[in-house]
Scaffold this motif. Structure first.
Motif, short mmCIF file in Angstrom:
data_model
loop_
_atom_site.label_atom_id
_atom_site.label_comp_id
_atom_site.label_asym_id
_atom_site.label_seq_id
_atom_site.Cartn_x
_atom_site.Cartn_y
_atom_site.Cartn_z
N SER A 1 22.15 3.48 -38.83
CA SER A 1 20.83 3.23 -38.23
C SER A 1 20.91 2.16 -37.14
N THR A 2 21.82 1.20 -37.30
CA THR A 2 21.97 0.15 -36.28
C THR A 2 22.55 0.71 -34.98
N ASN B 1 20.20 3.15 -32.92
CA ASN B 1 19.08 2.53 -32.20
C ASN B 1 19.53 1.47 -31.20
N ASP C 1 21.26 0.13 -27.69
CA ASP C 1 21.43 0.60 -26.30
C ASP C 1 22.91 0.74 -25.96
N GLN D 1 15.60 0.14 -37.16
CA GLN D 1 14.82 1.10 -36.37
C GLN D 1 14.77 0.76 -34.88
N LYS D 2 15.30 -0.42 -34.51
CA LYS D 2 15.27 -0.81 -33.10
C LYS D 2 16.58 -1.51 -32.74
N ASP D 3 16.80 -1.68 -31.44
CA ASP D 3 17.99 -2.39 -30.97
C ASP D 3 17.90 -3.86 -31.39
N GLN E 1 7.29 -8.63 -37.28
CA GLN E 1 7.62 -7.23 -37.04
C GLN E 1 9.13 -6.97 -37.02
N GLU F 1 6.32 1.59 -38.99
CA GLU F 1 6.74 2.25 -37.75
C GLU F 1 7.10 1.22 -36.66
N ALA G 1 11.30 -3.57 -36.72
CA ALA G 1 12.68 -3.43 -36.23
C ALA G 1 13.62 -3.14 -37.39
#
Length: 533
Positions: A246-247, A250, A252, A365-367, A472, A490, A493
């Protein structure tokens, strides 16, 4: 002719007499006016009584004779009152297994209902001849019930005893449920056990795989601070795989990520095989065995020393436990060194300056590369705070009745979460954080400062050294709370399945499981062979 001398005392007496007369006349006038006003003022009682009657009529059937019901000699009301009392005694008689009395009361209640129904249907009042037999029988039965101590005080005592018994049964069921839930959470699913076994066999039988791993161990990326370094300590192959996958999915630039995994001897071969067999978009992955760290021994680490203590082993492994103590605090995993390695990160990776620590039950879920540029303002630990009003503050985790805790810490200090943390290792070494951890761990050898786990000693160790991060960045509760806001999930991060309902278990909540399953390749041959679903 001599003028008559006037006596002053007599003159004063006359004046007082006149004053008394005037006061008496005025008082009589006021009384007369009050009486006249009282008799002339309209009496509000009839209107108030009429209002009460209207209010009572609203809750009664139209056929009810309200005048008769309010009459002091009303037979209808007397029958109704006796019937209500008899119904209560029927229930009490049944509870005491006196079925004969319950049957007799029920028979008279039916007779009373028929009599009142007939009167309401015909629109006539109940006569004395009709009501007297039923009233007499009901009175006799109610008297018998009272003689059997079915009075209010006795019934209240019995109900209290029953409520107490039910509460005890409910508490016992809760403890049993928690115990079974804890056992289920600690158990390794059959599919994961199969996966670990097959991977270990493949690792042992494939020398090419071992050679590939040996080459990876000498990569310069492992100690190069221009890359982004993540630490994961786990004995669960699939869980660690989801964190890594997952890392990188997500990120870049996933080829700039370096993962430092540490596992135990049992899962070391399986971890090596899995992360060398599968592609993680060019990310560098190092797997180490915690048992190979010879410096991490009982003479250095207080936790390992406590593991050798007979009383500690008895408390955590032999079941000689205080039944009032929470089951989760007796979980032996809290004494696992994999769980405590987070306090030794600078010694594990002495060349690194900053790392992001991830638990194996999170999903990214995010960079996360932006975390390496967060200004910690000289602090060691960057973490998301968890306090809302009085919840998750220091006094919830620590024993503030102990003088060592009370004199050093603020009970209302805000707690924070492990699971996604940014650690400045340069500031760590400067503040001697590991030494602080050792001090508090040694003070808690008798478990009087806190129950076991890593968060309480973490709160003590990083007290005054923690920088709050945006909420968040780390969303918690997916392993126990069914009401986590979906929009918050959703936007998060990192989402954290903290709690017993881990996503790889059947205990997991179905509404959250897709966030984890998204990063599991169920089409992988080994997962299909082991029926990992």
């Amino acid at each position: 002719m001599r003028r008559r001398i006037i006596d002053p005392r007599r003159q004063a007496g006359r004046r007082l007499s006149r004053l008394y007369v005037f006061l008496s006349v005025g008082l009589m006038g006021l009384i007369l006016l009050a009486l006249v006003g009282h008799f002339l003022q309209p009496n509000p009682s009839p209107s108030r009584e009429q209002h009460l009657k209207e209010q009572m009529r609203k809750g009664l059937p139209e056929t009810t004779n309200l005048e008769e019901l309010l009459s002091a000699t009303s037979l209808t009301r007397q029958l109704g009152d006796q019937m209500t009392l008899a119904k209560a005694y029927v229930v009490i008689a049944k509870e005491n297994n006196n079925l004969e009395l319950a049957w007799e009361l029920s028979a008279q209640i039916r007779a009373c209902q028929l009599l009142l129904s007939k009167s309401a249907t015909q629109g006539t009042s109940v006569t004395l001849e009709e009501a007297e037999p039923t009233i007499r029988k009901l009175s006799l039965l109610i008297y018998r019930a009272k003689e059997l101590h079915y009075d209010s005080a006795t019934v209240i005592m019995k109900l209290k005893a029953q409520i107490q018994a039910l509460e005890e049964r409910a508490n016992a069921a809760t403890v049993q449920s928690n115990t079974f839930g804890q056992l289920a959470a600690e158990a390794v699913p059959k599919g994961l056990y199969c996966l670990g076994s097959r991977l270990t066999m493949q690792w042992a039988m494939d020398p090419d795989l071992q050679n590939f791993v040996n080459q990876q161990e000498h990569s310069t990326k492992l100690i190069d601070n221009k890359y982004y370094h993540f630490c994961i300590f786990s004995d669960n192959v699939l869980a660690a795989s989801v964190v890594v996958n997952s890392t990188v999915c997500n990120a870049d630039h996933p080829d700039e990520l370096v993962f430092h995994l540490v596992t135990d001897q049992v899962n070391f071969g399986a971890m090596q095989a899995w992360f060398s067999m599968n592609d993680f978009k060019g990310a560098t992955i190092e797997v180490q065995n915690v048992d190979s760290f010879t410096w991490l021994n009982a003479s250095y680490a207080p936790v390992l020393k406590q593991l050798q203590d007979v009383e500690t082993q008895s408390y955590y492994f032999k079941g000689v436990q205080d039944p009032k103590s929470a089951v989760k605090f007796r979980n032996p995993k809290y004494l696992s060194m994999l769980n405590h390695l987070r306090f030794y990160i600078p010694e594990l990776y002495p060349a690194l300056k900053k790392v992001v620590f991830l638990d194996d039950d999170v999903v990214v879920q995010k960079d996360l590369t932006s975390l390496f540029f967060v200004n910690l303002h000289g602090n060691v630990n960057g973490a998301v705070e968890t306090c809302l009003e009085t919840f998750h503050r220091y006094h919830k985790y620590l024993n503030f009745s102990h003088p060592k805790i009370r004199s050093h810490f603020d009970p209302d200090a805000c707690g924070w979460a492990f699971g996604m943390n940014v650690f400045d290792l340069v500031a760590w070494k400067k503040a001697n954080v590991t030494g602080r951890y050792h001090y508090w761990q040694e003070q808690n050898v008798d478990r009087t400062l806190w129950k076991l786990g890593t968060l309480p000693p973490g709160l003590l160790t990083f007290y005054g050294l923690t920088e709050p991060l945006d909420r968040q960045l780390h969303v918690l509760g997916l392993g126990y709370d069914p009401n986590v806001d979906s929009q918050l999930i959703e936007a998060g991060a990192v989402v954290h399945f903290n709690g017993n309902m881990k996503p790889w278990l059947k205990l997991a909540m179905n509404k959250y499981k897709p966030y984890w399953e998204k990063y599991v390749n169920y089409g992988h041959p080994l997962l299909r062979q082991c029926n990992v679903l």
